[in-house]
Design a protein around this motif. Structure first.
Motif, short mmCIF file in Angstrom:
data_model
loop_
_atom_site.label_atom_id
_atom_site.label_comp_id
_atom_site.label_asym_id
_atom_site.label_seq_id
_atom_site.Cartn_x
_atom_site.Cartn_y
_atom_site.Cartn_z
N ALA A 177 1.26 37.10 28.59
CA ALA A 177 -0.03 36.59 28.88
C ALA A 177 -1.06 36.91 27.71
N VAL A 178 -1.06 38.13 27.34
CA VAL A 178 -1.93 38.49 25.96
C VAL A 178 -1.68 37.72 25.15
N ARG A 179 -0.24 37.47 24.70
CA ARG A 179 -0.15 36.77 23.48
C ARG A 179 -0.46 35.10 23.67
N LEU A 180 -0.26 34.57 24.80
CA LEU A 180 -0.90 33.27 25.40
C LEU A 180 -2.26 33.09 25.06
N TYR A 181 -3.13 34.30 25.30
CA TYR A 181 -4.58 33.89 25.11
C TYR A 181 -4.82 34.18 23.86
N GLU A 182 -4.16 35.19 23.04
CA GLU A 182 -4.26 35.10 21.69
C GLU A 182 -4.12 33.89 21.03
N SER A 183 -3.11 33.26 21.29
CA SER A 183 -2.89 31.84 20.74
C SER A 183 -3.88 31.10 20.86
N PHE A 184 -4.77 31.00 21.89
CA PHE A 184 -5.93 30.15 22.11
C PHE A 184 -7.15 30.44 21.53
N GLY A 185 -7.25 32.01 20.78
CA GLY A 185 -8.20 32.32 20.03
C GLY A 185 -8.94 33.41 20.54
N PHE A 186 -8.38 33.95 21.76
CA PHE A 186 -8.88 35.26 22.48
C PHE A 186 -8.65 36.46 21.59
N GLN A 187 -9.49 37.47 21.31
CA GLN A 187 -9.26 38.80 20.86
C GLN A 187 -9.56 39.87 22.01
N ILE A 188 -8.96 40.83 21.86
CA ILE A 188 -9.24 42.13 22.67
C ILE A 188 -10.60 42.75 22.38
N ARG A 189 -11.37 42.89 23.35
CA ARG A 189 -12.64 43.36 23.00
C ARG A 189 -12.34 44.95 23.38
N THR A 190 -11.97 45.22 24.65
CA THR A 190 -11.62 46.73 25.15
C THR A 190 -10.79 46.69 25.94
N ARG A 191 -10.26 48.28 26.13
CA ARG A 191 -9.33 48.46 27.37
C ARG A 191 -10.20 48.96 28.36
N ILE A 192 -10.19 48.51 29.61
CA ILE A 192 -10.74 49.42 30.66
C ILE A 192 -9.73 50.03 31.63
N GLU A 193 -9.78 51.28 31.73
CA GLU A 193 -8.88 51.95 32.57
C GLU A 193 -9.31 51.95 33.88
N GLY A 194 -8.43 51.64 34.96
CA GLY A 194 -9.09 51.53 36.45
C GLY A 194 -9.96 50.52 36.76
N TYR A 195 -9.46 49.51 36.34
CA TYR A 195 -10.53 48.20 36.30
C TYR A 195 -10.61 47.83 37.67
N TYR A 196 -9.50 47.57 38.53
CA TYR A 196 -9.63 47.27 39.86
C TYR A 196 -9.54 48.72 40.86
N ARG A 197 -8.29 49.54 40.54
CA ARG A 197 -7.80 50.55 41.43
C ARG A 197 -7.57 51.45 40.16
N PRO A 198 -7.54 52.73 40.46
CA PRO A 198 -6.97 53.91 39.35
C PRO A 198 -5.60 53.37 38.69
N HIS A 199 -4.88 52.66 39.36
CA HIS A 199 -3.48 52.39 38.51
C HIS A 199 -3.68 50.91 37.84
N GLU A 200 -4.70 50.16 37.86
CA GLU A 200 -4.66 48.92 37.56
C GLU A 200 -5.62 48.63 36.34
N HIS A 201 -5.16 48.81 35.19
CA HIS A 201 -6.00 48.85 33.75
C HIS A 201 -6.10 47.30 33.54
N ARG A 202 -7.01 46.84 32.60
CA ARG A 202 -7.19 45.61 32.13
C ARG A 202 -7.50 45.70 30.77
N LEU A 203 -7.27 44.58 30.13
CA LEU A 203 -7.87 44.38 28.59
C LEU A 203 -9.07 43.22 29.02
N LEU A 204 -10.07 43.61 28.30
CA LEU A 204 -11.28 42.45 28.39
C LEU A 204 -11.08 41.78 27.12
#
Length: 153
Positions: free
Chosen positions: A119-146
């Motif tokens: 999914a990260v590679r797919l979004y990058e192919s559309f021109g998305f870039q990683i702004r930041t990584r957010i630890e515990g975004y939903y729950r303590p064990h669920e991290h996300r890339l913005l």
């Protein structure tokens, strides 16, 4: 099979909510589908693109949907892209993404599981870039890339 991408109308909200429940994993603690009340509101006030498929008898079916809405920081959140299981692998998700990004006039943000490399590679192919990584975004064990997409000016 042909499909048409268009802006959803309030009359589409129940079918979109049903797709939302179908399109995502049903494993406990991994996804909470958005309720019909949210889809009703979004179908009137947010950007929801839908892909309708027509079969040989000209019967229409909802094949996919994309939801994005503005933030109070003058950015847009691409909240969800979903494709009905019967229509996956036919380019519908990519077509929805392309149309949404072509109409973008401000930065588009999305979040993705950092362990979901395809999914990260797919979004990058559309021109998305990683702004930041957010630890515990939903729950303590669920991290996300913005991730962010800057439209052409």
């Amino acid at each position: 099979m042909d499909y048409l991408i268009k802006q959803a109308s309030p009359e589409d909200f129940l079918e979109i909510a049903a797709l939302d429940r179908l399109a995502w994993p049903e494993e406990p603690d991994t996804f909470i589908p958005d309720g019909e009340h949210a889809w009703r509101l979004w179908s009137e006030y947010a950007t929801i693109l839908i892909a309708e498929s027509s079969d040989e008898n000209q019967q229409s079916r909802l094949a996919g949907a994309l939801l994005m809405f503005p933030t109070n920081t003058n950015e847009t959140i691409l909240h969800k892209i979903m494709v009905h299981p019967d229509f996956r692998g036919q380019g519908i998700g990519s077509a929805l993404m392309k149309q949404a990004l072509q109409s973008a006039t401000e930065v588009v943000l999305l979040t993705v599981n950092p362990d979901n490399t395809p999914a990260v590679r797919l979004y990058e192919s559309f021109g998305f870039q990683i702004r930041t990584r957010i630890e515990g975004y939903y729950r303590p064990h669920e991290h996300r890339l913005l991730m962010e997409f800057w439209p052409a000016q």
